[in-house]
Design an enzyme around this catalytic site. Structure first.
Site, mmCIF file in Angstrom:
data_model
loop_
_atom_site.group_PDB
_atom_site.id
_atom_site.type_symbol
_atom_site.label_atom_id
_atom_site.label_comp_id
_atom_site.label_asym_id
_atom_site.label_seq_id
_atom_site.Cartn_x
_atom_site.Cartn_y
_atom_site.Cartn_z
ATOM 1 N N ASN A 150 0.768 -1.040 -0.084
ATOM 2 C CA ASN A 150 -0.074 -0.031 0.003
ATOM 3 C C ASN A 150 0.831 1.374 0.058
ATOM 4 O OD1 ASN A 150 0.635 -0.690 2.582
ATOM 5 N ND2 ASN A 150 -0.509 0.846 3.352
ATOM 6 N N SER A 200 -11.534 -4.720 -0.279
ATOM 7 C CA SER A 200 -12.356 -3.558 0.407
ATOM 8 C C SER A 200 -13.081 -2.790 -0.643
ATOM 9 C CB SER A 200 -11.229 -2.451 1.262
ATOM 10 O OG SER A 200 -12.069 -1.588 1.848
ATOM 11 N N GLY A 201 -14.130 -1.946 -0.331
ATOM 12 C CA GLY A 201 -14.808 -1.135 -1.383
ATOM 13 C C GLY A 201 -14.320 0.224 -1.495
ATOM 14 N N HIS A 202 -13.937 0.845 -0.458
ATOM 15 C CA HIS A 202 -13.456 2.339 -0.623
ATOM 16 C C HIS A 202 -12.242 2.547 -1.394
ATOM 17 C CE1 HIS A 202 -10.352 3.198 2.712
ATOM 18 N NE2 HIS A 202 -10.926 1.995 2.743
ATOM 19 N N THR A 238 -26.503 -7.419 10.998
ATOM 20 C CA THR A 238 -27.196 -7.415 9.759
ATOM 21 C C THR A 238 -26.353 -6.511 8.703
ATOM 22 O OG1 THR A 238 -29.181 -6.626 11.061
ATOM 23 C CG2 THR A 238 -29.332 -5.948 8.977
ATOM 24 N N CYS A 323 -3.715 5.227 7.614
ATOM 25 C CA CYS A 323 -3.899 4.639 9.095
ATOM 26 C C CYS A 323 -2.792 4.991 9.888
ATOM 27 C CB CYS A 323 -4.090 2.934 8.708
ATOM 28 S SG CYS A 323 -5.477 2.643 7.671
#
Length: 378
Positions: A150, A200-202, A238, A323
């Protein structure tokens, strides 16, 4: 003009994904575990979304489990697979250049008595097959290595490592953090050969708050979050339906022009690297790996000062992983770069929305920073 060039940290949500999320939030907002009509409609969206993402990953929908993010996927894969494998042994392998979600998961295992081997990287930040095989033991229970680093963009040959583990008859499970690789470096779960893959989506123009973990069919991991029977009883809670629908739409949109997008990012990467090399001889460029990451250093400068200078011009880059919140890069330290190179490093992250004009604006601004900040820091 402004230029957002921190797409390795996060991406702006694409219109298609935003629309998909809005539709679920305002029209198909039932709980997918409910049995009445609105719940069944939500279940249909859930099933369709899972199939879309699984198709892009090259796996069965039954092998894909939704999580809240890549970090959760990494934690689940590392901690729970080690627990499941403890009959094999208590030795595990990772590297010194992993994302903190993996690094700190291994720190936890170590505190619980596991023996952790942290492999040193090659000069670009990748991990060699040789390093893995030399560290492999009969009691090795798990190997976890990221596909695309990354911070440097270096690509580790996970497929070759998987083949070597199989060739040697190792019982170790193989996990890869593919958060930076998914839809950026073409791969399929079957050809990659990993037992677990985190995404991951973002990072691909979906909202924050959604990730997934591929778990190879036949591999039984204990749940990381317990409670209800969602996700086949593997991950309670959920399902985050707006994010899941958006994730699938972002995948659909990216997949439709994936090769074109990758070639375009690669061309922008070369354009940026070429200008920096020609116009700022003092700059140091890290080896180019994945097409969306460019590592640059101005040795003798301070990355925070460079970033502030660029931010004043509405140009946004990062120092290392978001991060880390500005902490020194453990990746660049592990590679063995000199302190002045590490302290002057910035990361440029591209996306399919990045333009040549943004790259040119950045290069010109960085050259100006080099000229104007020189007397302050040298």
């Amino acid at each position: 003009m402004s230029a957002y060039l921190d797409n390795a940290a996060t991406t702006r949500v694409c219109p298609e994904a935003a629309q998909a999320a809005l539709k679920v939030m305002t029209e198909i907002y039932g709980n997918p575990s409910s049995t009445y009509a609105l719940g069944r409609k939500a279940r249909s969206v859930l099933d369709t979304s899972r199939a879309v993402i699984a198709g892009a990953l090259g796996c069965s929908p039954s092998e894909l489990y939704f999580t809240s993010c890549g970090s959760e996927s990494d934690n689940w894969a590392v901690i729970c697979s080690a627990e499941a494998q403890k009959r094999i042994g208590r030795h595990v392998i990772t590297s010194a250049v992993e994302h903190d979600a993996v690094r700190k998961s291994f720190d936890r295992l170590e505190s619980l008595g596991w023996e952790v081997t942290r492999l040193a990287p090659e000069s670009d930040g990748s991990i060699s097959v040789r390093a893995v095989t030399e560290a492999l033991r009969a009691d090795t229970a798990l190997v976890s290595l990221m596909l695309v680093n990354n911070e440097t963009g270096a690509v580790t040959d996970i497929a070759a490592i998987a083949k070597e583990l199989k060739k040697r008859g190792s019982k170790a499970l193989l996990h890869t953090d593919a958060v930076q690789g998914f839809m950026k470096v073409p791969f399929k779960a079957k050809s990659l050969g990993a037992d677990m893959i985190s995404i991951s989506g973002h990072k691909i123009h979906a909202p924050k708050g959604i990730g997934a973990l591929y778990i190879r069919k036949g591999l039984r991991l204990p749940p990381f979050i317990v409670g209800g029977s969602q996700e086949g009883g593997m991950r309670a809670g959920t399902e985050a339906m707006p994010q899941i629908a958006a994730f699938a739409e972002a995948v659909n949109t990216a997949a439709a022009h994936m090769q074109e997008n990758l070639e375009r990012m690669r061309e922008l990467q070369r354009r940026c690297a070429g200008r920096i090399a020609a116009e700022i001889p003092d700059a140091r460029l890290l080896p180019l790996g994945a097409p969306h990451i460019i590592g640059i250093s101005l040795p003798g400068y301070k990355s925070e000062v460079i970033m502030n200078f660029l931010e004043a011009k509405e140009i946004y880059v990062s120092r290392s992983s978001a991060c880390k919140r500005g902490a020194r890069s453990h990746v660049l330290e592990a590679i063995g770069l000199p302190n002045d190179v590490i302290d002057g490093s910035i990361r440029v992250g591209l996306s399919r929305f990045t333009t040549a004009e943004e790259i040119d604006e950045f290069c010109s601004a960085l050259r100006e920073a080099h000229e104007r900040l020189f007397t302050v820091l040298r």
